[in-house]
Structure formats: C-alpha cells, structure tokens
Design an enzyme around this catalytic site. Structure first.
Site, PDB file in Angstrom:
ATOM      1  N   LYS A 111       0.842  -1.206   0.000  1.00 43.85           N
ATOM      2  CA  LYS A 111       0.000   0.000   0.000  1.00 43.85           C
ATOM      3  C   LYS A 111       0.878   1.258   0.000  1.00 43.85           C
ATOM      4  CE  LYS A 111      -4.279  -1.671   2.201  1.00 43.85           C
ATOM      5  NZ  LYS A 111      -4.950  -2.257   1.088  1.00 43.85           N
ATOM      6  N   LYS A 193      -4.047 -10.803  -7.253  1.00 44.58           N
ATOM      7  CA  LYS A 193      -4.900 -11.659  -6.420  1.00 44.58           C
ATOM      8  C   LYS A 193      -6.364 -11.199  -6.504  1.00 44.58           C
ATOM      9  CE  LYS A 193      -5.112 -11.072  -1.856  1.00 44.58           C
ATOM     10  NZ  LYS A 193      -5.692 -11.434  -0.578  1.00 44.58           N
ATOM     11  N   LYS A 196     -11.151  -8.311  -2.273  1.00 41.05           N
ATOM     12  CA  LYS A 196     -12.382  -7.558  -1.986  1.00 41.05           C
ATOM     13  C   LYS A 196     -12.253  -6.128  -2.483  1.00 41.05           C
ATOM     14  CE  LYS A 196     -12.654  -9.778   2.424  1.00 41.05           C
ATOM     15  NZ  LYS A 196     -11.260  -9.601   2.869  1.00 41.05           N
TER      16      LYS A 196
HETATM   17  N1  AQP Z   1      -7.552 -14.539  -3.853  1.00 37.48           N
HETATM   18  C1  AQP Z   1      -7.440 -15.384  -2.846  1.00 37.48           C
HETATM   19  N2  AQP Z   1      -7.135 -16.688  -3.085  1.00 37.48           N
HETATM   20  C2  AQP Z   1      -7.007 -17.575  -2.061  1.00 37.48           C
HETATM   21  N3  AQP Z   1      -7.181 -17.249  -0.766  1.00 37.48           N
HETATM   22  C3  AQP Z   1      -7.502 -15.971  -0.482  1.00 37.48           C
HETATM   23  N4  AQP Z   1      -7.745 -15.336   0.672  1.00 37.48           N
HETATM   24  C4  AQP Z   1      -8.036 -14.036   0.418  1.00 37.48           C
HETATM   25  N5  AQP Z   1      -7.979 -13.809  -0.903  1.00 37.48           N
HETATM   26  C5  AQP Z   1      -7.648 -14.980  -1.496  1.00 37.48           C
HETATM   27  C6  AQP Z   1      -7.693 -15.988   1.980  1.00 37.48           C
HETATM   28  O1  AQP Z   1      -8.918 -15.746   2.651  1.00 37.48           O
HETATM   29  C7  AQP Z   1      -8.651 -15.617   4.059  1.00 37.48           C
HETATM   30  C8  AQP Z   1      -9.265 -14.369   4.572  1.00 37.48           C
HETATM   31  O2  AQP Z   1      -8.621 -13.267   3.977  1.00 37.48           O
HETATM   32  P1  AQP Z   1      -9.006 -11.811   4.426  1.00 37.48           P
HETATM   33  O3  AQP Z   1     -10.272 -11.457   3.779  1.00 37.48           O
HETATM   34  O4  AQP Z   1      -8.987 -11.731   5.887  1.00 37.48           O
HETATM   35  O5  AQP Z   1      -7.817 -10.912   3.945  1.00 37.48           O
HETATM   36  P2  AQP Z   1      -7.148 -10.675   2.557  1.00 37.48           P
HETATM   37  O6  AQP Z   1      -6.280 -11.815   2.205  1.00 37.48           O
HETATM   38  O7  AQP Z   1      -6.464  -9.337   2.662  1.00 37.48           O
HETATM   39  O8  AQP Z   1      -8.369 -10.608   1.548  1.00 37.48           O
HETATM   40  P3  AQP Z   1      -8.641  -9.560   0.401  1.00 37.48           P
HETATM   41  O9  AQP Z   1      -9.874  -9.956  -0.290  1.00 37.48           O
HETATM   42  O10 AQP Z   1      -7.431  -9.340  -0.449  1.00 37.48           O
HETATM   43  O11 AQP Z   1      -8.980  -8.259   1.238  1.00 37.48           O
HETATM   44  P4  AQP Z   1      -8.562  -6.759   1.004  1.00 37.48           P
HETATM   45  O12 AQP Z   1      -8.932  -6.410  -0.408  1.00 37.48           O
HETATM   46  O13 AQP Z   1      -9.370  -6.003   2.029  1.00 37.48           O
HETATM   47  O14 AQP Z   1      -7.078  -6.692   1.293  1.00 37.48           O
HETATM   48  C9  AQP Z   1      -7.134 -15.661   4.244  1.00 37.48           C
HETATM   49  O15 AQP Z   1      -6.750 -16.954   4.638  1.00 37.48           O
HETATM   50  C10 AQP Z   1      -6.628 -15.337   2.869  1.00 37.48           C
HETATM   51  O16 AQP Z   1      -5.350 -15.899   2.653  1.00 37.48           O
END
Ligand code: AQP
Length: 329
Positions: A111, A193, A196
């Site tokens: 970020k 990746k 969200k």
């Molecule tokens: N794209 C992905 N593929 C596989 N696993 C994923 N996880 C998240 N995205 C993927 C796994 O889901 C669990 C919860 O993740 P999280 O929502 O707490 O945090 P994150 O990884 O930061 O998810 P996002 O969607 O990328 O959120 P933002 O956009 O807010 O940063 C974890 O076990 C993660 O590995």
C-alpha cells in the site's frame, strides 16, 4: 484432538478467493479438528470503513460462514471484539515484535509503494494483533491463503521469542496452505490476487453475486491467444487460474483430467464449464444464506462462540501477563 484457528476480515463482501483459499478448508476441518473461526472486525478498521457497510459485511460474513457449511455445534464461531483479550494481548505482542519485522510485511509495504496516503498505525501493526488472535487459542494449525503465510511465520517467530524469554507460554502454530487454490487470481487481471478491494469489480466473484453477473465475469475472464487448456501459470495465467477454480470446486479434479476433457475444444466451452461450477456453488451457498440471514442463528452462534472463546482467551492472557510480571496479585 488437534486445534485449528482462522479468521476473515470482511472489509467488503466475501469472494470466491476467500471461499476456495480459506472457508472451504474451515468446513472440511471441523470434523477432524477443534475448529475456531472468527470474524476479524478489528482488522477491518485498519482501513477506512463506512459504518453501515461494515455492519452489513460483518453480519453477512457470519451468515456466509454458516451457509458455506460451518456448523456452530462443531466449530467455535465468534466476533473478534466480543473477546476483549485480543486487543490486550495484541498490544503485548506489538511490544515483542520488532519494527524491522513489521517493515517486511507485504500488505503495508504494497500500500505504501502504491503511494496510498494516510495509512493508519493499525495497518502497520496489525500483524502483531494477528499473532495475538492466533496465540490466544494455542492452535496447532492455521489454514490460510498464500498471502497470509508471512503473518503466520511472524506469529511463530514472536511466539518462540517470548517462549525463550519467559518460559513455555505459546504453542507454535503451523500455517496450512493448500496445494491448489491458495491464491485465486483476479479474472480481469490474472497477475493480481482476487481481492475484496478490486476497484473494477470485474475480476472478483462475490459469494452473493447474482448468478448472471458471476457467469458474465467468468465468460469475460482474461485468457490468452494460445488456444489450449493447459496448466502453466507463467505463460497462461488466466487459463491456469480458471483451472484452479474448476479443480477446487469439483473435488480437487486433477489438471491432467481437465486438460484431457478440453483438448481440441475452444476457450468458450471451458469457460462455460467453469461458470457452471461457480454458479452451482453460489446457488448452494446463497440458498442457505437466505434461510440464515434473518433467523436468530447468527445471534445464538456469536453468543455461544464468544462465551467459549472468552474462557480460553482469558486463561491464556492471564498466564502471559503473570509471566511478564504485569500482574500484582
Ligand atoms: N484470492 C485469494 N485466493 C485464495 N485465498 C484468499 N484469501 C483471500 N484472498 C484470497 C484468503 O482468505 C482468508 C481471509 O482473507 P481476508 O479477507 O482476511 O484478507 P485478505 O487476504 O487481505 O483478503 P482480500 O480480499 O485481499 O482483502 P482486502 O482487499 O481487504 O485486502 C485468508 O486466509 C486469505 O489468505
């Protein structure tokens, strides 16, 4: 019985990456392990949130945990802030984590590198809070997607450091990263990746997406001009990502098997098969979600979960504070 813990931070609606990389493993594990699954609402506020949206996302997250198959009679499901010990041990962990370690954590670094302004102190220190989230419950395993492995490794380092300094306080947990589906990529940019915070919304399939919208996202997924369904993440990242999705949603079907079925066929046929599998899974989840979202199951699940989690967490925090010398009586 071995113990397992994991959480999700609903900074937005949960997506297929969360399901494939994390949630489905929670569900598979609940029969074999003592499972703790929490909703990481403290982690959510490390980035700015709209209060109404956050509240909806948190409630949807609990409903989706249940809709995806987590059983409150088997797993302990709770909201992070219902167990106050998370924040308290979080600060203690922060005091035992080095700045150099936090500087290496990719989420903050990414970020910052993107030039995002006004990043919060909470975003910088959240890996220490995550260490507390885990260590409070002494899990043997922490199932995570690839992106979170680094945080579990930091948790291990800090746990070992404190065990060496104060005596045996923590179980040192192992991260569990699945061979397939640990990093589901964006459908519109398979080098990124699925997330969200996808700005375009096109690359991310949300678990509550309308089926037509989800189908359209799969059918317009970025692929390549090679014209063969073959698993090669380097040269065919889009196709390989769709293969991971199809395999994960069809009982870990092998890539060879998928390649064989689509040999000599166009990408259209292959994408249709992926879209069918995605929509079937969304339908299954959404049917259950609609039954749950307005029932009192959410309330009872969280109340029972918080009660059980609090007892375990309070005992661990007490042990840590005593060992450090923070208690008087
Ligand atoms: N794209 C992905 N593929 C596989 N696993 C994923 N996880 C998240 N995205 C993927 C796994 O889901 C669990 C919860 O993740 P999280 O929502 O707490 O945090 P994150 O990884 O930061 O998810 P996002 O969607 O990328 O959120 P933002 O956009 O807010 O940063 C974890 O076990 C993660 O590995």
């Amino acid at each position: 019985m071995k113990r397992m813990l994991s959480g999700i931070k609903p900074t937005g609606q949960l997506h297929l990456g969360n399901y494939i990389g994390a949630l489905r493993h929670f569900v598979e594990s609940q029969n074999e392990y003592e499972m703790f699954a929490f909703i990481a609402n403290l982690h959510c506020i490390t980035v700015p949130q709209n209060p109404q949206e956050l509240q909806k996302n948190l409630k949807d997250c609990v409903a989706l945990y249940l809709a995806c198959g987590l059983d409150p009679n088997k797993a302990t499901i709770f909201l992070q802030t219902d167990v106050k010990e998370h924040a308290q041990l979080g600060f203690i962990m922060c005091c035992h984590t080095y700045m150099g370690e936090l500087n290496r954590m990719t989420q903050f670094k990414d970020k910052q590198a993107k030039g995002e302004k006004n990043l919060s102190g909470g975003l910088y220190t959240y890996p220490a809070l995550m260490a507390a989230d885990i260590l409070l419950y002494s899990p043997d395993y922490v199932p995570v997607g690839e992106d979170q492995k680094q945080h579990v490794e930091l948790t291990r380092d800090v746990a070992e450091r404190m065990n060496n300094r104060y005596g045996q306080l923590f179980t040192v947990p192992e991260p569990l990263v699945a061979k397939v589906g640990a990093r589901i990529m964006s459908l519109s940019d398979p080098t990124k990746k699925m997330s969200k915070s996808d700005e375009t919304n096109k690359g991310c399939i949300y678990l509550l997406d309308d089926f037509k919208v989800a189908r359209k996202k799969v059918m317009s997924a970025v692929t390549d001009s090679l014209g063969k369904v073959h698993y090669d993440p380097e040269n065919q990242p889009g196709i390989s990502n769709l293969m991971q999705i199809l395999s994960s949603l069809s009982n870990e079907r092998s890539f060879e098997d998928i390649e064989k079925e689509f040999k000599g066929k166009g990408y259209g046929d292959f994408k249709k098969a992926v879209a069918d599998a995605v929509c079937a899974k969304l339908e299954e989840i959404q049917t259950r979600y609609n039954e749950i979202i307005n029932s009192n199951l959410i309330e009872t699940t969280l109340a029972n979960g918080a009660k059980k989690a609090s007892m375990i967490a309070a005992e661990k925090l007490n042990k840590v504070q005593k060992a450090i010398g923070m208690e008087i009586l």
